[in-house]
Scaffold this motif. Structure first.
Motif, short mmCIF file in Angstrom:
data_model
loop_
_atom_site.label_atom_id
_atom_site.label_comp_id
_atom_site.label_asym_id
_atom_site.label_seq_id
_atom_site.Cartn_x
_atom_site.Cartn_y
_atom_site.Cartn_z
N PRO A 140 -0.80 0.58 17.53
CA PRO A 140 -0.03 -0.67 17.58
C PRO A 140 -0.11 -1.41 16.24
N HIS A 141 1.03 -1.69 15.67
CA HIS A 141 1.07 -2.41 14.38
C HIS A 141 2.39 -3.14 14.30
N ARG A 142 2.48 -4.04 13.32
CA ARG A 142 3.79 -4.60 13.05
C ARG A 142 4.20 -4.28 11.62
N GLU A 143 5.48 -4.43 11.34
CA GLU A 143 5.96 -4.10 10.00
C GLU A 143 5.35 -5.03 8.97
N GLY A 144 5.17 -4.53 7.75
CA GLY A 144 4.61 -5.36 6.69
C GLY A 144 5.53 -6.54 6.38
N ASP A 145 4.99 -7.76 6.39
CA ASP A 145 5.82 -8.94 6.10
C ASP A 145 5.50 -9.42 4.69
N ALA A 146 6.42 -10.21 4.14
CA ALA A 146 6.31 -10.63 2.74
C ALA A 146 5.07 -11.49 2.51
N SER A 147 4.73 -12.35 3.46
CA SER A 147 3.61 -13.25 3.18
C SER A 147 2.29 -12.49 3.17
N THR A 148 2.12 -11.51 4.08
CA THR A 148 0.88 -10.71 4.05
C THR A 148 0.84 -9.85 2.78
N ARG A 149 2.00 -9.28 2.43
CA ARG A 149 2.04 -8.45 1.22
C ARG A 149 1.68 -9.29 -0.01
N ASP A 150 2.25 -10.48 -0.14
CA ASP A 150 1.98 -11.31 -1.31
C ASP A 150 0.51 -11.72 -1.37
N ALA A 151 -0.04 -12.04 -0.19
CA ALA A 151 -1.45 -12.43 -0.16
C ALA A 151 -2.33 -11.25 -0.57
N ALA A 152 -1.96 -10.04 -0.12
CA ALA A 152 -2.74 -8.83 -0.47
C ALA A 152 -2.65 -8.56 -1.97
N VAL A 153 -1.43 -8.63 -2.50
CA VAL A 153 -1.23 -8.33 -3.93
C VAL A 153 -1.99 -9.33 -4.78
N SER A 154 -1.94 -10.62 -4.40
CA SER A 154 -2.61 -11.60 -5.26
C SER A 154 -4.13 -11.49 -5.13
N ALA A 155 -4.64 -11.13 -3.94
CA ALA A 155 -6.10 -10.96 -3.81
C ALA A 155 -6.60 -9.83 -4.72
N VAL A 156 -5.82 -8.74 -4.78
CA VAL A 156 -6.24 -7.60 -5.62
C VAL A 156 -6.08 -7.95 -7.10
N SER A 157 -5.00 -8.66 -7.46
CA SER A 157 -4.86 -8.96 -8.89
C SER A 157 -5.89 -10.00 -9.34
N GLU A 158 -6.28 -10.91 -8.44
CA GLU A 158 -7.36 -11.86 -8.81
C GLU A 158 -8.69 -11.13 -9.00
N ALA A 159 -8.86 -10.04 -8.23
CA ALA A 159 -10.13 -9.29 -8.33
C ALA A 159 -10.31 -8.65 -9.71
N VAL A 160 -9.20 -8.39 -10.40
CA VAL A 160 -9.29 -7.80 -11.75
C VAL A 160 -10.17 -8.65 -12.65
N ASP A 161 -10.05 -9.99 -12.49
CA ASP A 161 -10.80 -10.90 -13.37
C ASP A 161 -12.18 -11.25 -12.82
N LYS A 162 -12.56 -10.63 -11.71
CA LYS A 162 -13.86 -10.97 -11.13
C LYS A 162 -14.91 -9.89 -11.35
N MET A 163 -14.60 -8.94 -12.24
CA MET A 163 -15.58 -7.87 -12.49
C MET A 163 -16.83 -8.48 -13.11
N GLY A 164 -17.98 -8.10 -12.59
CA GLY A 164 -19.22 -8.68 -13.09
C GLY A 164 -19.64 -8.17 -14.45
N ARG A 165 -19.17 -6.99 -14.81
CA ARG A 165 -19.60 -6.39 -16.07
C ARG A 165 -18.42 -5.67 -16.73
N ALA A 166 -18.63 -5.28 -17.99
CA ALA A 166 -17.59 -4.52 -18.69
C ALA A 166 -18.27 -3.61 -19.71
N MET A 167 -17.64 -2.48 -19.95
CA MET A 167 -18.09 -1.60 -21.03
C MET A 167 -17.56 -2.14 -22.34
N PRO A 168 -18.22 -1.86 -23.46
CA PRO A 168 -17.66 -2.29 -24.75
C PRO A 168 -16.27 -1.66 -24.92
#
Ligand code: SF4
Ligand code: SF4
Length: 382
Positions: free
Chosen positions: A215-243
């Motif tokens: 049982p599922h429902r079709e992907g809606d725009a608001s859930t998709r946008d929230a998912a995309v922005s959560a993942v793109s915000e995570a890019v800047d939350k990395m605790g460390r970086a290689m040189p």
């Protein structure tokens, strides 16, 4: 009709249904769950065993569970195991031999049953690690048939990262918190005013077939946008970086660096980093016999380049010092792995930092080698 590329939304019940369907289809479902003070990967009987409401605090040589204020299931970063524990297990019997009373010997290559796995909650860094192990263990002349069989049958459900840990650095290794390939289904957990749900992307025919039965429902725009922005915000939350340099070149030019002495003075050569690393693949074989001597077995088990025996060649170990063993590990992982397998051997999951008992940090070591190389260059240019 559900097809590859389609999107959907599952709620917590839908996720339960997904796991129930996988189990009904004969799959062994493995996913994260809280056990022994950590979020481990274990066989699940239900999606309710996911670590709802738990997060982790990570630092070099330190791992702590913490209660979250929400009920997120996937808001934690890599734990002590990776999927290699299941695809490329620590020990596996290769064959056994039995001697009959008349002296004849019968060899059996019968192996333990290999489960048909479904992995729930595979992080994007771990998807990349599985792709690397695929190349190493099935892509060359010497294939690991056990790995190949388990991998061929495995169903992968990715969980994109929305809360990377303090030891994560996948972005600086060319990866990221989003899943782009290698999954049957990809989930992104969303918790907002509209509720707790999972945005689903379909990555394969098998994924489409499974989703259609749940049982599922079709992907809606608001859930998709929230998912995309959560993942793109995570890019800047990395605790460390290689040189930000070519690590392959840096390793190649650092073979005589003084930093190896420094790290060797701290490294216990315990091999934990190789055990927890999702891409380390080295194995050895050992023979065991019973007390009668009439039954013998050959086992394959994980090995580590930190073991003295690992480089034993007729009369002695080639890498007798801790310095040479740490250097071997790091220069292979970040350097010569490219020559062998066309990629880095590191996906930036941070496990080796967390589970090193003395907190040796691969990003700090690479940065120190870079600084030393720069200082050497300045000296030569003078
Ligand atoms: S070397 Fe460390 S950070 Fe890189 S993949 Fe292995 S465990 Fe993860
Ligand atoms: S770097 Fe850390 S985990 Fe790896 S062998 Fe040395 S002490 Fe053990």
């Amino acid at each position: 009709m559900t097809t590859i590329g389609a999107t959907a939304v599952l709620d917590r019940n839908g996720l339960n249904g997904l796991v129930a369907e996988l189990m009904a289809g004969g799959r062994t479902v493995v996913g994260p769950t809280v056990r022994d003070g950590a979020i481990v990967l274990a066989v699940l009987d239900s999606a309710e065993q996911l670590p709802y409401g738990w997060g982790v605090e990570l630092e070099a040589g330190r791992y702590r569970l913490r209660r979250r204020e929400d009920e997120a299931a996937f808001a934690h970063s890599a734990g002590p195991q990776s999927w290699k524990n299941f695809l490329h297990p620590q020990r596996e019997k290769l064959w056994s031999a039995d001697r009959a009373p008349d002296g004849t010997v019968a060899i059996s290559t019968e192996t333990a049953e290999r489960p048909s796995y479904a992995f729930l909650g595979v992080r994007p860094c771990d998807l990349r690690a599985i792709a690397i192990q695929d190349r190493v263990l099935t892509g060359g002349h010497f294939k690991d048939s056990g790995y190949e069989e388990r991998r061929r049958g495995a169903f992968l459900i990715a969980a994109e990262c929305t809360e990377p840990g303090a030891t994560c650095f996948c972005v600086s290794m060319g990866g990221g918190p989003g899943a782009d390939a290698g999954f049957d289904l990809a989930l992104t957990e969303v918790i907002d005013d509209t509720g707790h749900r999972f945005f689903v992307r379909v990555g394969s025919e098998a994924g489409a077939e499974l989703l259609a039965r749940v049982p599922h429902r079709e992907g809606d725009a608001s859930t998709r946008d929230a998912a995309v922005s959560a993942v793109s915000e995570a890019v800047d939350k990395m605790g460390r970086a290689m040189p930000p340099v070519s690590l392959q070149q840096l390793m190649g030019s650092s073979l005589e660096a003084e930093r190896w002495d420094d790290v060797a003075s701290r490294c216990l050569t315990c091999g934990n980093c190789t055990m927890v690393c999702p891409t380390c693949f080295c194995t050895t074989t050992e023979e065991v016999t019973d007390l009668t001597g009439d039954h013998a077995e050959r086992w394959q088990r994980w090995d580590s380049c930190f073991d003295l025996d690992f480089s034993y060649v007729h009369g002695g170990a080639v890498r007798a010092s801790g310095r040479s063993r740490y250097r071997q590990w790091l220069t292979h992982k970040l350097g010569t792995w490219h020559d062998q397998f066309d990629s880095s051997g590191c996906v930036g999951c941070g496990r080796c930092i967390v589970w090193c008992p003395v907190g040796i940090d691969i990003t700090e070591e690479a940065a120190a080698l870079h600084e030393e190389a720069e200082a050497r260059k300045k000296e030569t240019d003078r």
